[in-house]
Write a protein that holds these residues in place. Structure first.
Motif, mmCIF file in Angstrom:
data_model
loop_
_atom_site.group_PDB
_atom_site.id
_atom_site.type_symbol
_atom_site.label_atom_id
_atom_site.label_comp_id
_atom_site.label_asym_id
_atom_site.label_seq_id
_atom_site.Cartn_x
_atom_site.Cartn_y
_atom_site.Cartn_z
ATOM 1 N N LYS A 1 -0.646 -26.218 -1.695
ATOM 2 C CA LYS A 1 -1.086 -25.834 -3.028
ATOM 3 C C LYS A 1 -1.799 -24.487 -3.079
ATOM 4 C CE LYS A 1 -1.721 -30.558 -4.813
ATOM 5 N NZ LYS A 1 -0.883 -30.451 -6.021
ATOM 6 N N LEU A 2 -2.434 -24.086 -1.982
ATOM 7 C CA LEU A 2 -3.328 -22.919 -1.982
ATOM 8 C C LEU A 2 -2.730 -21.736 -1.225
ATOM 9 C CD1 LEU A 2 -6.130 -21.663 -2.611
ATOM 10 C CD2 LEU A 2 -6.911 -22.637 -0.428
ATOM 11 N N THR A 3 -2.648 -20.579 -1.904
ATOM 12 C CA THR A 3 -2.232 -19.326 -1.280
ATOM 13 C C THR A 3 -3.377 -18.324 -1.388
ATOM 14 O OG1 THR A 3 0.091 -19.675 -1.864
ATOM 15 C CG2 THR A 3 -0.572 -17.430 -1.319
ATOM 16 N N LEU A 4 -3.743 -17.722 -0.247
ATOM 17 C CA LEU A 4 -4.829 -16.741 -0.190
ATOM 18 C C LEU A 4 -4.248 -15.331 -0.162
ATOM 19 C CD1 LEU A 4 -7.068 -18.508 2.488
ATOM 20 C CD2 LEU A 4 -7.220 -18.685 -0.006
ATOM 21 N N LEU A 5 -4.934 -14.393 -0.813
ATOM 22 C CA LEU A 5 -4.454 -13.013 -0.939
ATOM 23 C C LEU A 5 -5.558 -12.034 -0.569
ATOM 24 C CD1 LEU A 5 -2.936 -13.458 -4.517
ATOM 25 C CD2 LEU A 5 -1.626 -13.472 -2.392
ATOM 26 N N ALA A 6 -5.168 -10.919 0.043
ATOM 27 C CA ALA A 6 -6.110 -9.831 0.315
ATOM 28 C C ALA A 6 -5.329 -8.527 0.342
ATOM 29 C CB ALA A 6 -6.830 -10.041 1.650
ATOM 30 N N SER A 7 -5.945 -7.440 -0.166
ATOM 31 C CA SER A 7 -5.262 -6.147 -0.135
ATOM 32 C C SER A 7 -6.262 -5.012 -0.258
ATOM 33 C CB SER A 7 -4.217 -6.042 -1.259
ATOM 34 O OG SER A 7 -4.828 -5.998 -2.523
ATOM 35 N N GLY A 8 -5.791 -3.810 0.037
ATOM 36 C CA GLY A 8 -6.624 -2.614 -0.080
ATOM 37 C C GLY A 8 -5.780 -1.409 -0.429
ATOM 38 N N ASN A 9 -6.360 -0.496 -1.204
ATOM 39 C CA ASN A 9 -5.731 0.778 -1.559
ATOM 40 C C ASN A 9 -6.634 1.917 -1.086
ATOM 41 O OD1 ASN A 9 -3.738 -0.651 -3.053
ATOM 42 N ND2 ASN A 9 -5.095 -0.691 -4.843
ATOM 43 N N TYR A 10 -6.028 2.988 -0.605
ATOM 44 C CA TYR A 10 -6.786 4.142 -0.136
ATOM 45 C C TYR A 10 -6.193 5.393 -0.758
ATOM 46 C CZ TYR A 10 -9.540 7.054 3.033
ATOM 47 O OH TYR A 10 -10.455 7.961 3.551
ATOM 48 N N TYR A 11 -7.061 6.243 -1.352
ATOM 49 C CA TYR A 11 -6.625 7.428 -2.091
ATOM 50 C C TYR A 11 -7.080 8.695 -1.367
ATOM 51 C CZ TYR A 11 -6.072 3.901 -5.727
ATOM 52 O OH TYR A 11 -5.704 2.779 -6.434
ATOM 53 N N PHE A 12 -6.134 9.565 -1.034
ATOM 54 C CA PHE A 12 -6.404 10.766 -0.236
ATOM 55 C C PHE A 12 -6.823 11.924 -1.155
ATOM 56 C CE2 PHE A 12 -3.483 8.085 2.100
ATOM 57 C CZ PHE A 12 -4.015 8.065 3.377
ATOM 58 N N ILE A 13 -7.986 11.791 -1.761
ATOM 59 C CA ILE A 13 -8.432 12.745 -2.774
ATOM 60 C C ILE A 13 -8.792 14.097 -2.162
ATOM 61 C CG2 ILE A 13 -10.120 13.141 -4.610
ATOM 62 C CD1 ILE A 13 -10.425 10.068 -4.730
ATOM 63 N N LYS A 14 -9.460 14.092 -1.033
ATOM 64 C CA LYS A 14 -9.943 15.348 -0.436
ATOM 65 C C LYS A 14 -8.796 16.255 -0.019
ATOM 66 C CE LYS A 14 -13.600 15.148 2.191
ATOM 67 N NZ LYS A 14 -14.557 14.777 3.273
ATOM 68 N N GLU A 15 -7.613 15.681 0.187
ATOM 69 C CA GLU A 15 -6.449 16.483 0.580
ATOM 70 C C GLU A 15 -5.593 16.882 -0.624
ATOM 71 O OE1 GLU A 15 -7.180 13.449 2.024
ATOM 72 O OE2 GLU A 15 -8.206 14.369 3.729
ATOM 73 N N THR A 16 -6.035 16.542 -1.821
ATOM 74 C CA THR A 16 -5.220 16.747 -3.021
ATOM 75 C C THR A 16 -5.419 18.153 -3.593
ATOM 76 O OG1 THR A 16 -5.444 14.401 -3.544
ATOM 77 C CG2 THR A 16 -4.701 15.852 -5.310
ATOM 78 N N SER A 17 -4.332 18.778 -3.979
ATOM 79 C CA SER A 17 -4.399 20.109 -4.581
ATOM 80 C C SER A 17 -4.981 20.021 -5.986
ATOM 81 C CB SER A 17 -3.004 20.729 -4.635
ATOM 82 O OG SER A 17 -3.040 22.001 -5.249
ATOM 83 N N ASP A 18 -6.006 20.845 -6.251
ATOM 84 C CA ASP A 18 -6.688 20.866 -7.543
ATOM 85 C C ASP A 18 -7.196 22.277 -7.778
ATOM 86 O OD1 ASP A 18 -8.375 20.468 -9.745
ATOM 87 O OD2 ASP A 18 -10.023 19.837 -8.464
ATOM 88 N N GLU A 19 -6.479 23.037 -8.596
ATOM 89 C CA GLU A 19 -6.802 24.448 -8.798
ATOM 90 C C GLU A 19 -7.964 24.665 -9.755
ATOM 91 O OE1 GLU A 19 -2.252 26.135 -8.038
ATOM 92 O OE2 GLU A 19 -3.078 26.092 -10.073
ATOM 93 N N LEU A 20 -8.361 23.627 -10.488
ATOM 94 C CA LEU A 20 -9.391 23.781 -11.507
ATOM 95 C C LEU A 20 -10.751 23.269 -11.051
ATOM 96 C CD1 LEU A 20 -7.311 22.661 -14.605
ATOM 97 C CD2 LEU A 20 -7.594 24.944 -13.675
ATOM 98 N N GLY A 21 -10.840 22.730 -9.858
ATOM 99 C CA GLY A 21 -12.122 22.276 -9.337
ATOM 100 C C GLY A 21 -12.557 20.907 -9.818
ATOM 101 N N ASN A 22 -11.650 20.142 -10.431
ATOM 102 C CA ASN A 22 -12.016 18.820 -10.917
ATOM 103 C C ASN A 22 -12.400 17.870 -9.791
ATOM 104 O OD1 ASN A 22 -11.234 18.949 -13.934
ATOM 105 N ND2 ASN A 22 -9.402 19.709 -12.920
ATOM 106 N N PHE A 23 -11.781 18.036 -8.624
ATOM 107 C CA PHE A 23 -12.005 17.102 -7.521
ATOM 108 C C PHE A 23 -13.014 17.618 -6.503
ATOM 109 C CE2 PHE A 23 -7.276 15.805 -8.158
ATOM 110 C CZ PHE A 23 -7.593 15.277 -9.387
ATOM 111 N N ASP A 24 -13.663 18.738 -6.807
ATOM 112 C CA ASP A 24 -14.691 19.253 -5.898
ATOM 113 C C ASP A 24 -15.765 18.191 -5.686
ATOM 114 O OD1 ASP A 24 -13.311 21.584 -5.864
ATOM 115 O OD2 ASP A 24 -14.730 22.734 -7.068
ATOM 116 N N HIS A 25 -16.211 18.054 -4.458
ATOM 117 C CA HIS A 25 -17.301 17.149 -4.071
ATOM 118 C C HIS A 25 -16.876 15.681 -4.005
ATOM 119 C CE1 HIS A 25 -19.811 20.639 -4.617
ATOM 120 N NE2 HIS A 25 -19.487 20.706 -5.900
ATOM 121 N N TYR A 26 -15.616 15.362 -4.319
ATOM 122 C CA TYR A 26 -15.157 13.989 -4.183
ATOM 123 C C TYR A 26 -14.965 13.610 -2.719
ATOM 124 C CZ TYR A 26 -14.027 12.613 -9.002
ATOM 125 O OH TYR A 26 -14.093 12.231 -10.313
#
Length: 433
Positions: free
Chosen positions: A311-336
């Protein structure tokens, strides 16, 4: 027919609210996510988005899942005694998944709002306005004082509509893989007015009334690659993995009211206001000079499901976002920092017809006090979820789900305080042909 017009016909151009995810991403891509956000390791029609490589482990057939989410949300910001609030709801946030499985191959399709901060309307303006007035007041001669008058409304809208599809295939008795492509049509809007006064100090005599008047629209089109793996050694355990490439979004910005609004109403002092405001982090990205890349980061996801009992199913998951490597010409992601999510959940089958679902997710967006502005603040959050699924027949399943998202209040370096909370309701239908 243009890509955006096709999406309008599909009914998928929506104002979605960022519940989960990081930067602009939205994790909630169907109604089931609002019951238990640990979706990456699950085999099901929702795998068209969350675990495409797992689609080949479904029974042969064609599946379609139609979803709607309703978001009741309240955003607020405060500077000193001035508080600004938006409680504009998003009543219709649709999405659809389709899977065609036959033999060792499955084709998958998903459409929905992949990213964006939603639609907001702040009565009275935004907290940046009184902060700007306070700062400018300190730069004027002692005989003058600057102040901000309430009464204006700021409207903002941000949505990224996506179509994605691909193919999955078994390549051993336990392993499968998937490859796909995503097309994104992105739009970000910021429109409103704000009125300032310059008075003779300690009097009620107004010399000038500079006017903030902006109507900005930023648009971009992007393409991303999607890759998946799935390990399915037996009927009790499943492990899903997904990687999405960085999406290049080179925004074209159209704005032509701000400078003329100040100059026409305040003369030389209007130039003074304009030259200061255009440097403010909350405003400068919406200027005509604000064209450029604001990419969606690459992301990786992994998740598992385990049938602990019949009757019972257990779930676990994770997401990881590579923000520091993302191109951002306007500085929106600075300091992230890079962002992540971790989630757990469960399915409990009451009988042949009814299944209860529940889950929890923690989101670390990677943001901090150096990143928050009135037009761009993503807060860490705890998400509590529940739902029910009803098997009407062998072909049809229905679900109703609910999530409460408890955001962590925070403030930026200008001491502007930010808070959010969201109640999200989901309805879904899965039909097998």
């Amino acid at each position: 027919m243009k890509f955006k017009q096709q999406l309008v016909i599909l009914g998928l151009v929506v104002s979605a609210n960022a519940i989960g995810g990081s930067i602009d991403y939205l994790s909630q891509q169907d109604a089931e996510y609002l019951a238990h956000p640990a979706m990456v390791g699950k085999i099901g029609v929702s795998g068209a988005y969350y675990n495409p490589a797992g689609a080949v482990w479904l029974e042969d057939g064609t599946y379609i899942q139609v979803n709607n989410q309703t978001h009741l949300k309240e955003y607020s910001m405060q500077h000193g005694d001035s508080k600004f609030k938006s409680d504009k709801a998003s009543p219709v946030v649709p999405s659809v998944q389709i899977v065609r499985k036959k033999g060792d191959t499955a084709f998958f399709f998903h459409a929905g709002a992949i990213a964006g901060g939603g639609s907001v309307a702040y009565s009275g303006g935004i907290a940046t306005f009184p902060e700007i007035a306070s700062t400018i007041d300190g730069k004027l001669p002692l005989s003058l004082e600057a102040s901000f008058r309430n009464g204006s409304t700021i409207h903002g809208k941000s949505y990224y509509v996506a179509l994605q599809g691909g193919v999955a295939r078994k390549f051993t008795d336990t392993w499968s893989g998937a490859i796909g492509i995503r097309l994104i049509d992105a739009e970000r809007k910021f429109k409103g007015e704000g009125n300032f006064d310059i008075k003779i100090d300690k009097t009620n005599i107004t010399l000038l009334s500079p006017k903030f008047d902006i109507d900005s629209e930023r648009t971009a089109f992007g393409v991303a690659g999607i890759f998946g793996l799935n390990y399915h050694p037996n009927d009790r355990f499943n492990l899903g993995m997904r990687y999405e490439t960085e999406t290049i979004l080179d925004f074209d910005n159209k704005e032509n009211k701000l400078k003329s609004g100040f100059n026409s109403s305040a003369g030389p002092l209007g130039d003074f206001f304009y030259n200061y405001i255009k440097k403010d982090p909350a405003i400068k990205q919406w200027m005509s000079e604000g064209s450029g890349k604001r990419n969606l980061p690459a992301m990786a996801a992994i998740g598992a499901s385990y049938k602990a009992t019949e009757k019972l199913t257990l779930l676990a998951s994770g997401n990881y976002y590579f923000i520091k490597e993302t191109s951002d010409e306007l500085g929106n992601f600075d300091h992230y920092d890079n962002g992540y999510e971790v989630a757990v959940g469960l399915d409990y089958q009451l009988d042949e017809k009814w299944t209860l679902m529940a889950g929890y997710q923690y989101t670390d967006t990677g943001a901090n006090e150096k990143t928050y502005t009135d037009t761009d603040y993503v807060l860490d959050a705890n998400m509590y979820s529940t739902g029910v699924k009803y098997k009407y027949s062998e072909q049809l399943e229905l679900m109703a789900t609910y999530s409460y998202v408890d955001y962590k209040n925070d403030k930026n370096l200008k001491n502007i305080k930010y808070s959010k909370h969201v109640d999200a309701f989901g309805l879904g239908m899965i039909y097998k042909f």
